[in-house]
Design an enzyme around this catalytic site. Structure first.
Site, short mmCIF file in Angstrom:
data_model
loop_
_atom_site.label_atom_id
_atom_site.label_comp_id
_atom_site.label_asym_id
_atom_site.label_seq_id
_atom_site.Cartn_x
_atom_site.Cartn_y
_atom_site.Cartn_z
N LYS A 1 0.85 -1.20 0.00
CA LYS A 1 0.00 0.00 0.00
C LYS A 1 0.88 1.25 0.00
O LYS A 1 2.09 1.16 0.27
CB LYS A 1 -0.90 -0.02 1.24
CG LYS A 1 -0.13 -0.02 2.56
CD LYS A 1 -1.03 -0.30 3.75
CE LYS A 1 -0.27 -0.21 5.06
NZ LYS A 1 -1.08 -0.63 6.22
N MET B 1 10.05 25.08 2.89
CA MET B 1 9.26 24.19 2.03
C MET B 1 10.14 23.46 1.02
O MET B 1 9.94 22.28 0.73
CB MET B 1 8.17 24.98 1.29
CG MET B 1 7.26 24.09 0.46
SD MET B 1 6.07 25.01 -0.51
CE MET B 1 5.03 25.69 0.76
N TYR C 1 14.11 31.25 8.22
CA TYR C 1 12.91 31.86 8.81
C TYR C 1 13.02 31.98 10.32
O TYR C 1 13.48 31.06 10.99
CB TYR C 1 11.68 31.03 8.46
CG TYR C 1 11.25 31.17 7.02
CD1 TYR C 1 10.89 32.41 6.50
CD2 TYR C 1 11.20 30.06 6.19
CE1 TYR C 1 10.50 32.53 5.17
CE2 TYR C 1 10.80 30.17 4.86
CZ TYR C 1 10.45 31.42 4.37
OH TYR C 1 10.08 31.54 3.06
N ARG D 1 -10.84 0.27 14.97
CA ARG D 1 -10.48 1.06 13.80
C ARG D 1 -11.22 0.46 12.61
O ARG D 1 -12.38 0.74 12.40
CB ARG D 1 -8.94 1.02 13.63
CG ARG D 1 -8.41 1.99 12.62
CD ARG D 1 -6.91 1.82 12.40
NE ARG D 1 -6.57 0.55 11.75
CZ ARG D 1 -5.38 0.25 11.26
NH1 ARG D 1 -4.39 1.12 11.37
NH2 ARG D 1 -5.15 -0.90 10.69
C1 PLP Z 1 -0.49 -1.72 6.81
C2 PLP Z 1 -1.12 -2.97 7.23
C3 PLP Z 1 -0.35 -4.15 7.34
C4 PLP Z 1 1.15 -4.16 7.20
O1 PLP Z 1 1.71 -3.65 8.38
P1 PLP Z 1 3.30 -3.55 8.59
O2 PLP Z 1 3.48 -3.24 10.01
O3 PLP Z 1 3.75 -2.46 7.68
O4 PLP Z 1 3.87 -4.86 8.19
C5 PLP Z 1 -1.01 -5.32 7.64
N1 PLP Z 1 -2.35 -5.34 7.83
C6 PLP Z 1 -3.12 -4.23 7.76
C7 PLP Z 1 -4.57 -4.33 7.99
C8 PLP Z 1 -2.52 -3.01 7.47
O5 PLP Z 1 -3.27 -1.90 7.42
#
Ligand code: PLP
Length: 389
Positions: free
Chosen positions: A47, A323, A275, A147
């Site tokens: 992801k 930035m 800055y 969550r």
């Molecule tokens: C991001 C995620 C993972 C992977 O987690 P890592 O700690 O990066 O290995 C696994 N399961 C879910 C549901 C996630 O959101």
């Protein structure tokens, strides 16, 4: 000693720009190490563009080195992996109820089911398509994070409805998934409670006559520290790119961020920098300008703490992070525009690591690697890793 050879070593060509180098060999080595630690199969979680390392690249390297599944949040991310030619099983686990389920099913993308509403929408989409192709589902139980995942009170109802949809030929229960909230701290009693909830969810699913082949709970931290969480599949993202939140192993960072110096100036004692004039030079020195700022993922919060490596030595970043630029105090080093500075790397040559930047910024390494801005050029190290046969 003449300064020339030193300069030549560090001088880049005139087209030099900030560059993020990705090292597939590190991803390969991390994947092999993690695969050797899991009892079950390994899902490469790619992801957020493979945690900023290029999703298709990480996916390909991971699949060549022991992973057999891919995992992403959105269906869009999954479809992009299919477009890149990846044919491994892919699970997408975070989508709105009205997501494009039809495209997912058509492209053999497995879907997590985090609510009764999601299940109903998936059933409708399969019926509407008229194609008779089942949606492959992973029932997602909330083990305690509040969550994502369905609340335990609704779990048996979800199982019952999935079983009915299976018998109607609409869906297939492929997996049951959960996620741990405190796995980064193996000693936290929360881990056992959440594991027990997961095993309870599996018993309920069994009694609802569901027979999913893949039960999966662990991500990086639990995979490395808690064998009881392994089940049939581990979903690992951070570990593949060298981040171990449990700090139980030596994984290898796969990113190096370098930049040319674009300006050099002599500064007298008492010179204010940047800055708010937040830093004042305590002595006469040389200041080097580097064209990377918070728009490129250099967290503003590191102001006053960060260091970079220049000519084999650490030098402080001084003044506030802007930035687009930062200023380095290189002391009495005669820097020349075009010479390269290493912001971070795997740490082999004493350069700061991503973990260092995370500490300076008061955050975790995940936020650093996923935050590198779009205008930083990406470059994959030419040498491809050995492929395990
Ligand atoms: C991001 C995620 C993972 C992977 O987690 P890592 O700690 O990066 O290995 C696994 N399961 C879910 C549901 C996630 O959101």
């Amino acid at each position: 000693m003449s300064a020339l050879p030193i300069l030549m070593n560090h001088l880049a060509d005139s087209s030099a720009a900030p560059e993020l180098q990705i090292d597939p060999a590190a991803i390969a080595a991390n994947t092999r190490l993690i695969a050797s630690r899991t009892a079950g199969e390994l899902m490469a979680v790619v992801k957020a563009d493979g945690y900023g390392h290029d999703a298709a690249l990480v996916a390909r390297v991971a699949l060549e080195n022991g992973a057999s599944w891919l995992g992403v949040t959105s269906i869009d991310e999954a479809l992009r992996l299919r477009d890149a030619g990846l044919s491994a099983p892919i699970l997408s686990w975070l989508n709105p109820v009205d997501a494009d389920v039809d495209s997912a099913v058509r492209s053999d993308i497995d879907l997590a089911v985090p609510s009764l509403e999601h299940l109903a929408a998936i059933e409708s989409a399969v019926i509407r398509s008229g194609r008779g192709k089942r949606a492959r589902l992973h029932l997602y139980i909330d083990c305690g994070m509040a969550r994502d995942g369905i609340a335990p009170q609704l779990w048996s109802e979800l199982c019952r409805r999935v079983r009915i949809a299976e018998r109607r030929g609409l869906v297939q229960a492929v997996g049951i998934m959960g996620h741990l909230g405190c796995a980064e701290d193996p000693g936290d009693p929360c881990n056992e409670i959440e594991r027990l909830r997961f095993s309870w969810a599996n018993r309920i699913a069994r009694s609802a006559r569901l027979r999913p082949g893949y039960r999966h709970l662990a991500s990086t931290a639990a995979t490395l520290t808690d064998p009881l969480s392994h089940y049939d599949l581990s979903r690992v993202g951070a570990g593949l790119v060298g981040i171990d939140p449990s700090t139980s192993t030596v994984l290898r960072g796969a990113m190096t961020l370098r930049s040319p110096i674009v300006g050099v100036r002599a500064a007298a004692e008492g010179t204010f920098v940047g800055y708010g004039h937040a830093w004042r030079s305590p002595r006469s020195t040389t200041l080097a300008l580097v064209p990377l700022g918070y728009a490129d993922g250099i967290p503003r919060a590191v102001s006053g703490h960060a260091e970079v490596q220049f000519r084999g030595r650490r030098h402080p970043v001084v003044g506030r992070i802007s930035m687009d630029q930062v200023v380095i105090d290189v002391g009495d080093t005669h820097a020349v525009p075009g010479e390269m500075v290493t912001m971070f790397g795997p740490g082999d040559d004493g350069e700061p690591t991503i973990a260092d930047w995370a500490r300076w910024a008061g955050t975790i390494a995940h936020e650093i690697v996923t935050g590198i801005g779009a205008r930083v050029r990406r470059n994959v190290t030419a040498q491809m890793p050995e492929v395990m046969s």
